[in-house]
Scaffold this motif. Structure first.
Motif, mmCIF file in Angstrom:
data_model
loop_
_atom_site.group_PDB
_atom_site.id
_atom_site.type_symbol
_atom_site.label_atom_id
_atom_site.label_comp_id
_atom_site.label_asym_id
_atom_site.label_seq_id
_atom_site.Cartn_x
_atom_site.Cartn_y
_atom_site.Cartn_z
ATOM 1 N N SER A 181 44.312 66.770 4.274
ATOM 2 C CA SER A 181 43.797 67.913 3.755
ATOM 3 C C SER A 181 43.347 68.583 4.342
ATOM 4 O O SER A 181 42.865 68.845 5.525
ATOM 5 C CB SER A 181 42.842 67.794 2.381
ATOM 6 O OG SER A 181 41.465 67.368 3.286
ATOM 7 N N PRO A 182 43.305 70.242 3.851
ATOM 8 C CA PRO A 182 42.758 71.630 4.702
ATOM 9 C C PRO A 182 41.126 71.502 4.842
ATOM 10 O O PRO A 182 41.405 71.343 5.723
ATOM 11 C CB PRO A 182 43.639 72.522 3.736
ATOM 12 C CG PRO A 182 44.272 72.226 3.337
ATOM 13 C CD PRO A 182 44.398 70.930 2.621
ATOM 14 N N SER A 183 40.448 71.268 4.015
ATOM 15 C CA SER A 183 39.463 70.621 3.874
ATOM 16 C C SER A 183 38.978 69.993 5.237
ATOM 17 O O SER A 183 37.993 69.964 6.341
ATOM 18 C CB SER A 183 38.543 70.654 2.812
ATOM 19 O OG SER A 183 38.489 69.252 2.250
ATOM 20 N N GLY A 184 39.474 68.461 5.409
ATOM 21 C CA GLY A 184 39.530 67.277 6.074
ATOM 22 C C GLY A 184 40.457 68.003 7.711
ATOM 23 O O GLY A 184 39.377 67.289 8.154
ATOM 24 N N ILE A 185 40.889 69.165 7.190
ATOM 25 C CA ILE A 185 41.389 69.020 9.048
ATOM 26 C C ILE A 185 40.878 69.981 9.705
ATOM 27 O O ILE A 185 40.703 69.827 10.873
ATOM 28 C CB ILE A 185 43.071 69.317 9.312
ATOM 29 C CG1 ILE A 185 43.644 69.342 10.340
ATOM 30 C CG2 ILE A 185 42.554 71.137 8.363
ATOM 31 C CD1 ILE A 185 44.271 68.154 10.987
#
Length: 136
Positions: A54-58
């Motif tokens: 996910s963008p937030s995870g990366i």
């Protein structure tokens, strides 16, 4: 099969995390470093897509890798909104260490299987990956 796959995934991640604890990189960070080793100066969106993250995870993962001195960020010259990632010398050294670590794990994972069985397992895992990508 799903239960076995989830357990295998957790086992492999824990194995990598336990053996890379002194680096602070872990399994997820190793994925980013491996991708960048083959795709220098990659767009962060490409890394995200390649890892199925996910963008937030990366974003959090890249922050940790950047603080650890493994990657640098730079603006994309063609799109001011885009960010590119590159390995630092420390990042390259971490990739080399991770290759050794993963090589040891790969040897353990295929121990007791014939080459043709390993080929089938590899094809099955690729098949699973394609299914999940095509259904999103």
């Amino acid at each position: 099969m799903i239960f076995l796959l989830f357990n295998a995934d957790r086992t492999v991640r824990r194995w990598i995390d336990a053996r890379s604890a002194d680096t602070g990189i872990g399994a997820a960070g190793a994925g980013v470093l491996f991708y960048l080793a083959g795709h220098e100066n990659a767009l962060i969106g490409d890394v995200t897509a390649a890892l199925g993250a996910s963008p937030s995870g990366i974003s959090g993962l890249v922050n940790r890798l950047e603080r650890g001195g493994c990657v640098t960020r730079s603006p994309d010259p063609d799109d001011a909104r885009a960010v590119r990632l590159s390995l630092t010398p420390r990042g390259h050294a971490s990739v080399a260490r991770a290759h050794v670590l993963v090589g040891d794990l790969n040897e353990q994972l295929i121990a007791g299987f014939t080459a043709s069985e390993v080929d089938v397992i590899g094809r099955w895992l690729e098949h699973v990956s394609r299914i999940s990508i095509n259904r999103e």
